[in-house]
Design an enzyme around this catalytic site. Structure first.
Site, PDB file in Angstrom:
ATOM      1  N   SER A   9      32.551  37.533  36.553  1.00 10.29           N
ATOM      2  CA  SER A   9      32.739  36.335  37.372  1.00 10.29           C
ATOM      3  C   SER A   9      31.450  35.519  37.464  1.00 10.29           C
ATOM      4  O   SER A   9      31.488  34.332  37.759  1.00 10.29           O
ATOM      5  CB  SER A   9      33.159  36.741  38.781  1.00 10.29           C
ATOM      6  OG  SER A   9      32.161  37.576  39.328  1.00 10.29           O
ATOM      7  N   CYS A  71      33.122  43.405  34.949  1.00  6.62           N
ATOM      8  CA  CYS A  71      33.463  43.017  36.317  1.00  6.62           C
ATOM      9  C   CYS A  71      34.504  44.010  36.821  1.00  6.62           C
ATOM     10  O   CYS A  71      35.565  44.177  36.200  1.00  6.62           O
ATOM     11  CB  CYS A  71      34.039  41.605  36.303  1.00  6.62           C
ATOM     12  SG  CYS A  71      34.682  41.066  37.897  1.00  6.62           S
ATOM     13  N   GLU A 150      23.851  37.807  44.308  1.00  3.87           N
ATOM     14  CA  GLU A 150      23.913  36.669  43.380  1.00  3.87           C
ATOM     15  C   GLU A 150      22.960  35.557  43.853  1.00  3.87           C
ATOM     16  O   GLU A 150      22.360  34.850  43.064  1.00  3.87           O
ATOM     17  CB  GLU A 150      25.365  36.174  43.306  1.00  3.87           C
ATOM     18  CG  GLU A 150      25.639  35.100  42.286  1.00  3.87           C
ATOM     19  CD  GLU A 150      26.258  35.606  40.984  1.00  3.87           C
ATOM     20  OE1 GLU A 150      26.765  36.731  40.922  1.00  3.87           O
ATOM     21  OE2 GLU A 150      26.205  34.860  40.009  1.00  3.87           O
ATOM     22  N   HIS A 184      27.223  43.901  40.379  1.00  9.58           N
ATOM     23  CA  HIS A 184      26.032  43.364  41.055  1.00  9.58           C
ATOM     24  C   HIS A 184      25.208  44.463  41.733  1.00  9.58           C
ATOM     25  O   HIS A 184      24.022  44.284  41.995  1.00  9.58           O
ATOM     26  CB  HIS A 184      26.446  42.378  42.159  1.00  9.58           C
ATOM     27  CG  HIS A 184      26.933  41.060  41.649  1.00  9.58           C
ATOM     28  ND1 HIS A 184      28.086  40.924  40.932  1.00  9.58           N
ATOM     29  CD2 HIS A 184      26.401  39.817  41.774  1.00  9.58           C
ATOM     30  CE1 HIS A 184      28.260  39.642  40.640  1.00  9.58           C
ATOM     31  NE2 HIS A 184      27.257  38.952  41.132  1.00  9.58           N
TER      32      HIS A 184
HETATM   33  N1  DGL Z   1      30.785  41.416  39.498  1.00 11.18           N
HETATM   34  C1  DGL Z   1      32.012  41.430  40.227  1.00 11.18           C
HETATM   35  C2  DGL Z   1      32.589  42.854  40.212  1.00 11.18           C
HETATM   36  O1  DGL Z   1      32.069  43.725  39.528  1.00 11.18           O
HETATM   37  C3  DGL Z   1      31.886  41.045  41.678  1.00 11.18           C
HETATM   38  C4  DGL Z   1      31.501  39.671  42.036  1.00 11.18           C
HETATM   39  C5  DGL Z   1      32.651  38.815  42.473  1.00 11.18           C
HETATM   40  O2  DGL Z   1      33.261  39.046  43.527  1.00 11.18           O
HETATM   41  O3  DGL Z   1      32.924  37.874  41.735  1.00 11.18           O
HETATM   42  O4  DGL Z   1      33.571  43.089  40.869  1.00 11.18           O
END
Ligand code: DGL
Length: 268
Positions: A9, A71, A150, A184
């Site tokens: 994302s 993600c 982020e 993240h």
């Molecule tokens: N990087 C996304 C995950 O691993 C989380 C960030 C988002 O909520 O877009 O779920």
């Protein structure tokens, strides 16, 4: 050799891209961060599926021969749809199955904790897959963490306060391991570890996904021997801002030149 397509994302999936680049240093990478639509963690499963399938199509159109879903929110809510658009000849590695396999190899049974976005935890995907392997699962959505990270709020008071608030119920104190179910979270792994008993091991998706990709590509690579060109890296986002440009290097651990690349067919 066709490039590896990796998407998230936003820029958090660069933690996975970094592990992929280390595990498969001869492969080119095309990374796509859907910064126009983050956070996926607050979106409905249907919308996450729409975004994830459009990105997968675009990465394949750009020549990618494999896809890494960097993600957890997309992996938990859209994997079947991603596999369907990728087709049978494009290996798709998600963020969830490899980390569960890594946990199952290390811990034969007992309690495992999971934290992630709302979309990840509410999907029950981790919980079901872990329970199918015989684990007891304790899970919690920690929705503000990804946005704070982020924004660059990691390693300091803001993320410390969020972690203290999310962990104050001691939910994970009896777990043998806590899965960082969001790409993240490696950036706050040390802070999370400091707020848990030393008996709780932290596990994240990045290395496990990179290892799964290496195994999936091994037969392709041996068939491709002798066709290795110069390695390239391309980092695309659907909405380019200064804050993403500044943040990308922190996640990737090396300089990153972001370019904006829209997906015309996505309706937001
Ligand atoms: N990087 C996304 C995950 O691993 C989380 C960030 C988002 O909520 O877009 O779920």
């Amino acid at each position: 050799m066709q490039p590896i397509g990796i998407f998230d994302s936003g820029i958090g999936g660069l933690t996975v891209a970094r592990a992929v680049a280390r595990a498969l240093p001869e492969h080119s990478i095309i990374y796509y961060g859907d910064t126009a639509h983050l956070p996926y963690g607050e979106k409905s499963p249907a919308l996450i599926r729409r975004y994830a399938t459009q990105i997968t199509k675009e990465l394949i159109r750009l020549g990618c021969g494999s896809i890494v879903v960097a993600c957890n929110s997309a992996s938990s809510n859209a994997l079947d749809a991603i596999r369907e658009v990728a087709g049978p000849d494009v290996p798709v590695i998600d963020a969830v199955h490899p980390v569960i396999d890594a946990v199952a190899n290390r811990f034969p049974s007992g309690e495992i904790g999971v934290i992630g976005t709302r979309a990840t935890i509410d999907s029950n995907w981790y919980q079901r897959l872990l329970e199918a392997k015989g684990f007891d699962v304790v899970s919690k959505a920690t929705p503000l963490l990804a946005s704070a990270i982020e924004e660059g709020f990691h390693g300091g008071e803001v993320s410390d306060a969020l972690i203290a608030a999310y962990f104050e119920d001691d939910l994970f104190k009896g777990a043998q391991a806590l899965i960082l179910g969001c790409t993240h979270y490696p950036l706050v792994a040390d802070q999370i570890a400091a707020s848990l008993p030393k008996t709780v091991a932290l596990v994240d998706s990045a290395d496990a996904a990179a290892e799964a990709l290496r195994n999936a590509l091994a037969p392709v690579d041996s068939a491709d021997e002798g066709t290795v060109g110069p390695r390239t890296e391309r980092f695309m986002v659907s909405d380019l801002t200064d804050s993403f440009s500044l943040g990308a290097e922190r996640f990737y651990g090396a300089p990153v030149q972001l370019e904006e690349h829209k997906l015309p067919s996505v309706i937001s």
